[in-house]
Scaffold this active site. Structure first.
Site, PDB file in Angstrom:
ATOM      1  N   SER A   1       0.843  -1.185   0.000  1.00  0.00           N
ATOM      2  CA  SER A   1       0.000   0.000   0.000  1.00  0.00           C
ATOM      3  C   SER A   1       0.882   1.240   0.000  1.00  0.00           C
ATOM      4  CB  SER A   1      -0.914   0.008   1.234  1.00  0.00           C
ATOM      5  OG  SER A   1      -1.684  -1.165   1.305  1.00  0.00           O
TER       6      SER A   1
ATOM      7  N   HIS B   1       1.487  15.061  -4.829  1.00  0.00           N
ATOM      8  CA  HIS B   1       2.265  15.880  -5.752  1.00  0.00           C
ATOM      9  C   HIS B   1       1.574  17.238  -5.854  1.00  0.00           C
ATOM     10  CE1 HIS B   1       4.273  12.179  -7.027  1.00  0.00           C
ATOM     11  NE2 HIS B   1       3.071  11.648  -7.181  1.00  0.00           N
TER      12      HIS B   1
ATOM     13  N   CYS C   1      -4.176  -2.064   0.697  1.00  0.00           N
ATOM     14  CA  CYS C   1      -4.484  -3.458   0.402  1.00  0.00           C
ATOM     15  C   CYS C   1      -4.759  -4.162   1.724  1.00  0.00           C
ATOM     16  CB  CYS C   1      -3.319  -4.129  -0.329  1.00  0.00           C
ATOM     17  SG  CYS C   1      -3.681  -5.806  -0.879  1.00  0.00           S
TER      18      CYS C   1
END
Length: 268
Positions: free
Chosen positions: A116, A121, A144
């Protein structure tokens, strides 16, 4: 007294292989006709990699994840990135919940998870002619297993100056129970909006586009209130003529509507 929504419970055969991904863009709009570079430098400094790392670290704590690795970078001339790899906390299961209820609000980079990750950004940009500057932050929280990124929504929205928020949530793959039956989602969800606090929903105009059978959920939000003073950089409304105020307000509203509806809009 309202009843708490029931969670889906079943005994698994092995590891929970469901991948849950929350991706969203946060936009901050500003007018800085003669001070665009100063605004870009200001917003870039406000969201440097160090601060983004702190935000993502708090997200990891909210969703009950261990941070395994962090990579971060400030760019020239502007922008920053952070990535984290994360894993589920071994003792966190009792307090983890995917129920359709808001997660916590904040009190006032790149990290890695085991299978995971968290990433952010930033993209400061401006237009030299119309004076509009837009700061965009792209954030992805992919998990996950049992942990879900949805509980971090309120914290993330309140961690940025968010005029517009566009969110996508998708559950991929399947996990098997003891009988061998496949499960393509392990929690109930009707809308991303159910994970937002009431005061957040009251502040924004919101639209949903959901594809339930594909486990795809989409929500976009635009701030309802518009106070021109909040959109001016190193400038005050009192410094402007009424004609100038009207022109700037139209430019700002048009910018917000174009981002919200994802299409160019003729001058109005």
């Amino acid at each position: 007294m309202s009843k708490k929504p029931k969670q889906i419970k079943f005994k698994l055969e092995g590891f929970n292989n469901l991948t849950k991904t929350l991706s969203f863009n946060i936009y901050d709009i500003c007018y800085a006709k003669t001070e665009q570079q100063a605004y870009i430098e200001y917003i870039d400094d406000a969201y440097r990699a160090e601060r983004l790392t702190e935000i993502l670290s708090n997200v990891a704590e909210i969703i009950g994840a261990n941070i395994l690795n962090i990579a971060r970078q400030d760019y020239e001339p502007q922008g920053a990135s952070v990535t984290m790899l994360i894993s589920e906390e071994s003792l966190a299961f009792e307090r983890l919940s995917n129920a359709q209820a808001p997660g916590p609000l904040p009190d006032a980079i790149v990290a890695h998870l085991d299978k995971s990750h968290l990433t952010v950004h930033t993209y400061p940009e401006s237009h030299p002619d119309n004076g509009i500057s837009t700061f965009r932050a792209d954030i992805d929280v992919s998990t996950c297993g049992r942990i879900s990124p949805l509980k971090a929504l309120n914290y993330l929205i309140h961690s940025f100056d968010s005029d517009i928020v566009i969110m996508d949530y998708r559950v991929r793959g399947f996990t098997r129970d003891k009988t061998g039956r496949k499960h393509y989602i392990d929690h109930k969800i009707n809308s991303i909006q159910n994970y937002l606090a009431k005061d957040t929903k009251a502040r924004y105009q919101m639209i949903d586009v959901n594809v339930y059978q594909e486990k795809i959920f989409h929500t976009k939000m635009m701030l309802k209130a518009f106070d021109l003073d909040n959109y001016l950089f190193e400038l005050q409304v009192s410094d402007l003529s009424s004609l100038k105020r009207d022109k700037i307000e139209k430019r700002l509203r048009r910018e917000m509507m174009e981002i919200f509806y994802a299409q160019n809009i003729p001058n109005f």
